[in-house]
Structures are given as C-alpha cells and as structure tokens.
Design a protein around this motif. Structure first.
Motif, PDB file in Angstrom:
ATOM      1  N   HIS A 163       0.754  -0.763   0.040  1.00 28.55           N
ATOM      2  CA  HIS A 163       0.092  -0.010   0.314  1.00 28.55           C
ATOM      3  C   HIS A 163       0.775   0.880   0.166  1.00 28.55           C
ATOM      4  O   HIS A 163       0.397   1.766  -0.622  1.00 28.55           O
ATOM      5  CB  HIS A 163      -0.960   0.394   1.163  1.00 28.55           C
ATOM      6  CG  HIS A 163      -2.393  -0.791   1.198  1.00 28.55           C
ATOM      7  ND1 HIS A 163      -3.445  -0.249   1.299  1.00 28.55           N
ATOM      8  CD2 HIS A 163      -2.427  -2.343   0.790  1.00 28.55           C
ATOM      9  CE1 HIS A 163      -4.890  -1.035   0.733  1.00 28.55           C
ATOM     10  NE2 HIS A 163      -3.874  -2.642   0.704  1.00 28.55           N
ATOM     11  N   ARG A 164       1.800   1.142   0.724  1.00 30.66           N
ATOM     12  CA  ARG A 164       3.199   2.223   1.095  1.00 30.66           C
ATOM     13  C   ARG A 164       3.042   2.880  -0.683  1.00 30.66           C
ATOM     14  O   ARG A 164       2.958   3.647  -0.913  1.00 30.66           O
ATOM     15  CB  ARG A 164       3.934   2.325   1.600  1.00 30.66           C
ATOM     16  CG  ARG A 164       3.403   1.877   3.539  1.00 30.66           C
ATOM     17  CD  ARG A 164       4.509   2.306   4.223  1.00 30.66           C
ATOM     18  NE  ARG A 164       4.192   1.760   5.217  1.00 30.66           N
ATOM     19  CZ  ARG A 164       4.168   0.903   6.207  1.00 30.66           C
ATOM     20  NH1 ARG A 164       5.008   0.352   5.890  1.00 30.66           N
ATOM     21  NH2 ARG A 164       3.744   0.900   7.451  1.00 30.66           N
ATOM     22  N   LEU A 165       4.241   1.621  -1.057  1.00 29.25           N
ATOM     23  CA  LEU A 165       4.807   1.881  -2.450  1.00 29.25           C
ATOM     24  C   LEU A 165       3.742   2.235  -3.495  1.00 29.25           C
ATOM     25  O   LEU A 165       3.724   3.784  -4.309  1.00 29.25           O
ATOM     26  CB  LEU A 165       5.041   0.690  -3.043  1.00 29.25           C
ATOM     27  CG  LEU A 165       5.464   0.514  -4.529  1.00 29.25           C
ATOM     28  CD1 LEU A 165       6.771   1.931  -4.695  1.00 29.25           C
ATOM     29  CD2 LEU A 165       5.950  -0.766  -4.929  1.00 29.25           C
ATOM     30  N   SER A 166       2.028   1.831  -3.468  1.00 24.80           N
ATOM     31  CA  SER A 166       0.632   1.983  -4.025  1.00 24.80           C
ATOM     32  C   SER A 166       0.883   4.091  -4.249  1.00 24.80           C
ATOM     33  O   SER A 166       0.348   4.775  -5.519  1.00 24.80           O
ATOM     34  CB  SER A 166      -0.445   1.400  -4.117  1.00 24.80           C
ATOM     35  OG  SER A 166      -1.140   1.281  -5.150  1.00 24.80           O
ATOM     36  N   GLU A 167       0.799   4.289  -2.784  1.00 25.20           N
ATOM     37  CA  GLU A 167       0.545   5.268  -2.384  1.00 25.20           C
ATOM     38  C   GLU A 167       1.421   5.851  -3.223  1.00 25.20           C
ATOM     39  O   GLU A 167       0.971   7.752  -3.517  1.00 25.20           O
ATOM     40  CB  GLU A 167       0.011   5.841  -0.960  1.00 25.20           C
ATOM     41  CG  GLU A 167      -1.105   5.630  -0.367  1.00 25.20           C
ATOM     42  CD  GLU A 167      -1.407   5.375   1.342  1.00 25.20           C
ATOM     43  OE1 GLU A 167      -1.350   6.692   1.416  1.00 25.20           O
ATOM     44  OE2 GLU A 167      -1.200   4.507   1.785  1.00 25.20           O
ATOM     45  N   GLN A 168       2.421   5.855  -3.012  1.00 26.11           N
ATOM     46  CA  GLN A 168       4.121   6.270  -3.739  1.00 26.11           C
ATOM     47  C   GLN A 168       2.986   7.457  -5.409  1.00 26.11           C
ATOM     48  O   GLN A 168       3.846   8.263  -5.699  1.00 26.11           O
ATOM     49  CB  GLN A 168       4.820   6.427  -3.874  1.00 26.11           C
ATOM     50  CG  GLN A 168       5.508   5.783  -2.001  1.00 26.11           C
ATOM     51  CD  GLN A 168       7.019   5.326  -1.777  1.00 26.11           C
ATOM     52  OE1 GLN A 168       7.141   5.243  -2.698  1.00 26.11           O
ATOM     53  NE2 GLN A 168       7.185   4.743  -0.552  1.00 26.11           N
ATOM     54  N   GLY A 169       2.569   6.411  -6.320  1.00 27.09           N
ATOM     55  CA  GLY A 169       2.339   6.832  -7.611  1.00 27.09           C
ATOM     56  C   GLY A 169       4.193   6.665  -8.514  1.00 27.09           C
ATOM     57  O   GLY A 169       4.495   5.677  -7.825  1.00 27.09           O
ATOM     58  N   HIS A 170       3.784   6.906  -9.442  1.00 28.91           N
ATOM     59  CA  HIS A 170       5.256   6.696 -10.636  1.00 28.91           C
ATOM     60  C   HIS A 170       5.573   5.672 -10.988  1.00 28.91           C
ATOM     61  O   HIS A 170       6.372   4.863 -10.245  1.00 28.91           O
ATOM     62  CB  HIS A 170       6.141   7.350 -10.222  1.00 28.91           C
ATOM     63  CG  HIS A 170       5.902   9.502  -9.639  1.00 28.91           C
ATOM     64  ND1 HIS A 170       5.752   9.926 -11.784  1.00 28.91           N
ATOM     65  CD2 HIS A 170       5.534  10.242  -9.079  1.00 28.91           C
ATOM     66  CE1 HIS A 170       5.155  11.232 -10.688  1.00 28.91           C
ATOM     67  NE2 HIS A 170       4.913  11.498  -9.467  1.00 28.91           N
ATOM     68  N   LEU A 171       4.618   4.459 -10.845  1.00 29.10           N
ATOM     69  CA  LEU A 171       4.686   3.337 -11.069  1.00 29.10           C
ATOM     70  C   LEU A 171       4.713   2.837 -12.454  1.00 29.10           C
ATOM     71  O   LEU A 171       3.935   3.934 -13.534  1.00 29.10           O
ATOM     72  CB  LEU A 171       3.531   2.239 -10.118  1.00 29.10           C
ATOM     73  CG  LEU A 171       3.571   2.828  -8.374  1.00 29.10           C
ATOM     74  CD1 LEU A 171       1.712   1.515  -7.817  1.00 29.10           C
ATOM     75  CD2 LEU A 171       4.300   1.550  -8.006  1.00 29.10           C
ATOM     76  N   LEU A 172       5.344   1.400 -13.473  1.00 24.28           N
ATOM     77  CA  LEU A 172       5.292   0.791 -13.985  1.00 24.28           C
ATOM     78  C   LEU A 172       4.444  -0.457 -13.556  1.00 24.28           C
ATOM     79  O   LEU A 172       4.497  -1.233 -13.552  1.00 24.28           O
ATOM     80  CB  LEU A 172       6.706   0.921 -14.588  1.00 24.28           C
ATOM     81  CG  LEU A 172       6.930   0.282 -15.766  1.00 24.28           C
ATOM     82  CD1 LEU A 172       6.033   0.855 -17.465  1.00 24.28           C
ATOM     83  CD2 LEU A 172       7.851  -0.067 -16.586  1.00 24.28           C
ATOM     84  N   GLY A 173       3.080  -0.457 -14.243  1.00 26.76           N
ATOM     85  CA  GLY A 173       2.553  -1.352 -14.267  1.00 26.76           C
ATOM     86  C   GLY A 173       1.825  -1.690 -12.744  1.00 26.76           C
ATOM     87  O   GLY A 173       1.116  -0.815 -11.845  1.00 26.76           O
ATOM     88  N   LYS A 174       2.414  -2.377 -12.411  1.00 26.54           N
ATOM     89  CA  LYS A 174       0.981  -3.296 -11.469  1.00 26.54           C
ATOM     90  C   LYS A 174       1.750  -3.880 -10.216  1.00 26.54           C
ATOM     91  O   LYS A 174       2.954  -4.121 -10.262  1.00 26.54           O
ATOM     92  CB  LYS A 174      -0.319  -4.501 -11.648  1.00 26.54           C
ATOM     93  CG  LYS A 174      -1.304  -4.308 -12.247  1.00 26.54           C
ATOM     94  CD  LYS A 174      -2.327  -2.624 -11.860  1.00 26.54           C
ATOM     95  CE  LYS A 174      -2.995  -3.357 -10.762  1.00 26.54           C
ATOM     96  NZ  LYS A 174      -3.432  -4.201 -11.180  1.00 26.54           N
TER      97      LYS A 174
END
Length: 318
Positions: A301-312
């Motif tokens: 969840h922490r990583l998801s909230e940071q955004g700027h992801l590549l994919g899922k």
C-alpha cells in the motif's frame, strides 16, 4: 481457518493487520477460491484511509483487495460442476474480482465475476488484470475513440494507463501519454508518444505545450488516470469536457467532465474476449512493478500511494 488482511479504523498502512478468520462457506452462485495472488489498486488505500467514507468509522473489521487469482476449492449451491460454460470445478485455476477482501488466503466470489485462467498466465499476472483491464476497456468505450483518433492518457505508465494505451493502439488510435522520464523508453516501445509529467502548476502549463508538440494533429480525447489537477488543461486540449474522462479526480463535475467509477463494472467475459487474445500473442503487456508477500500488504500500500509506478503491484499468497 483462513487468514485475511483487515483494518478496524481508517488510517495509513499501519492500520492493516493479518488476522485469523473462519474459513468462509460459499453461498448460492458462489465459489470459494484459495487465493494465490491479489492485485493492489488505488481504490484499496483510498478505502482504507477513509477517503471514500468522509470520516465515518468502518463497521467492524474490513478486508482489502478487489482482484485475485487462485484455485477453486469449494462450490456453492447452484454452481455447475465440470469445466465449460456455466461449469466450475474444484482445483480449477481462476481469476476475477470481488467487492473487497481479496487480500486473504481464501475469498468468496460470484461466478459472474470469475474467469477461467488460461495455462499460459501465471497467478501473479492474472491477479494484476481484472481492475486495470476492465477500467481501461470501459473508459475507451466511454470516450469512443476509433482508428485515426489521438488519445492523451495522463499517468500512462500505471496499470490502467498502460492497458488503455495498448488497447487503443491495437484499435489504430494514436496515443500520447504523460509519464516520468524514466518510463519513456518503455512507452516508446509500445508505440506511445511520451510527455514529461508536470509536477506543479507552472510546469503543467508547460506540459500542455509539450503535449501539443507531441500531437501536432491535435488531441481528440483525454483519459485522466492520474488525478493530478490536469482536468482544466485536458478540457482545453480536447476541445470540450465531453471528450474527457477521469477515473482519479473527484472534482470532475466542477469541469463538466465524466467520472468513470465502474460501479457494477463491465462484464469480465465481454472485456476479456478482446483482451485475452492480445495478451496471449504479446500485443498487450501488464508489467509488475513489484510483488510482496501477504504479510507485507502494508508495504504494498505504501508503494502504491507513492505513485509513479510501471504497471501493477501484486501480493502473493503461499
């Protein structure tokens, strides 16, 4: 006994706990799935933080996660046995979606929200698909972009953005997308014209010019998957609010823009009739940014909230 990630109060990722819970029994029209992987989406941490409930306390322990892949281990009443249309069997690999509670060792799913998992998909790959694919497919239908159109996608490197871009490209649509510089080479390989993000108001004004330079033919429609205050610019670029759809900005009505919430969602069978053949032949890819074990759902969840992801982001369940 089963285990599930739950929370009893709203807050940051630290409110999540891994709890022992009774093994759920499937009701009529349901199956119980032994979960092998579950996807992480923005809606998961928005619900957990209380953003969607405007400060009201959750009613009892609440699960997280809305998409999953795993194997059927129990059938409810009225669920046909045996593979094929209308039939499901214990041990069958499946993937699908639920209203909540997919971050668990077991989950109950209605068969109408379930698909048989082809053997060329891994559990991790399959768990990353339902939300991003259905959302992208639905948004493109609402925008009605067709061959020869130019589509601008904000946050094109995220799960929904990547699927929407590749589906649009497969339909002959030109795609321009905003993303961080580190994602641009990957996006070019997909046939997307990448544009650098605008991190503040002044830079967003420059971003509009960068979009115009990347799309000299003009922009016919915009999909906002970022929620980063880009709606005014998007309306200007597309020539009107009716050509803009957002899945991430709750202020859509202020700009006359459609907010695509996905309440109910499109039938997965209809969506994946188009998407699975593209996935099988490699014409559509959903990369995994990172995987976490179930007990580290808070870190996911922490990583998801940071955004700027590549994919899922995907959570694996032993």
């Amino acid at each position: 006994m089963s285990q599930a990630i739950r929370y009893v109060r709203y807050g940051g990722p630290e409110v999540l706990t891994l709890d022992d819970v009774p093994l759920p029994d499937p009701g009529p029209g349901q199956v119980r799935v032994a979960v092998r992987a579950t996807g992480v989406n923005g809606i998961d941490w928005k619900l957990r933080s209380g953003f969607m409930d405007r400060g009201r306390r959750p009613v009892g322990p609440t699960g997280v996660g809305v998409e999953f892949a795993g194997t059927i281990d129990a059938l409810g009443a009225g669920v046909g046995s045996g593979k094929g249309v209308g039939g499901w069997s214990a041990g069958q690999a499946v993937f699908g979606r639920v209203p909540s509670g997919a971050a668990a060792t077991h989950v109950l799913a209605d068969t109408g929200n379930l698909l048989a998992m082809p053997d060329w998909l891994s559990f991790e790959q399959a768990a990353a698909l339902p939300v991003a694919v259905e959302t992208a497919w639905r948004a493109l239908r609402e925008l009605d972009v067709t061959e020869g159109h130019t589509l601008l996608i904000h946050a094109v490197a995220g799960g929904v953005g990547l699927v929407a871009a590749q589906l649009a490209r497969a339909r002959g649509v030109r795609v321009v997308g905003t993303a961080s510089q580190a994602r641009h080479d990957f996006l070019r390989d997909l046939g997307v014209r990448p544009v650098e993000y605008g991190e503040d108001r002044e830079d967003r004004e420059d971003m509009a010019e960068r979009v115009r330079a990347a799309a000299p033919e003009g922009v016919d429609a915009v999909l906002d998957a970022s929620g980063r205050d880009v709606l005014a610019m998007s309306v200007e670029l597309a020539g009107g609010p009716d050509r803009v759809v957002t899945i991430a900005d709750g202020r859509a009505a202020e700009y006359g823009v459609r907010f695509s919430s996905g309440v109910g969602g499109s039938p997965l069978e209809e969506v994946f009739a188009e998407v699975l053949p593209l996935l099988e032949r490699g014409a559509l890819r959903v990369p995994l940014e990172r995987t976490f074990p179930l007990e580290r759902t808070a870190d996911a969840h922490r990583l998801s909230e940071q955004g700027h992801l590549l994919g899922k982001i995907v959570i694996t369940v032993p």
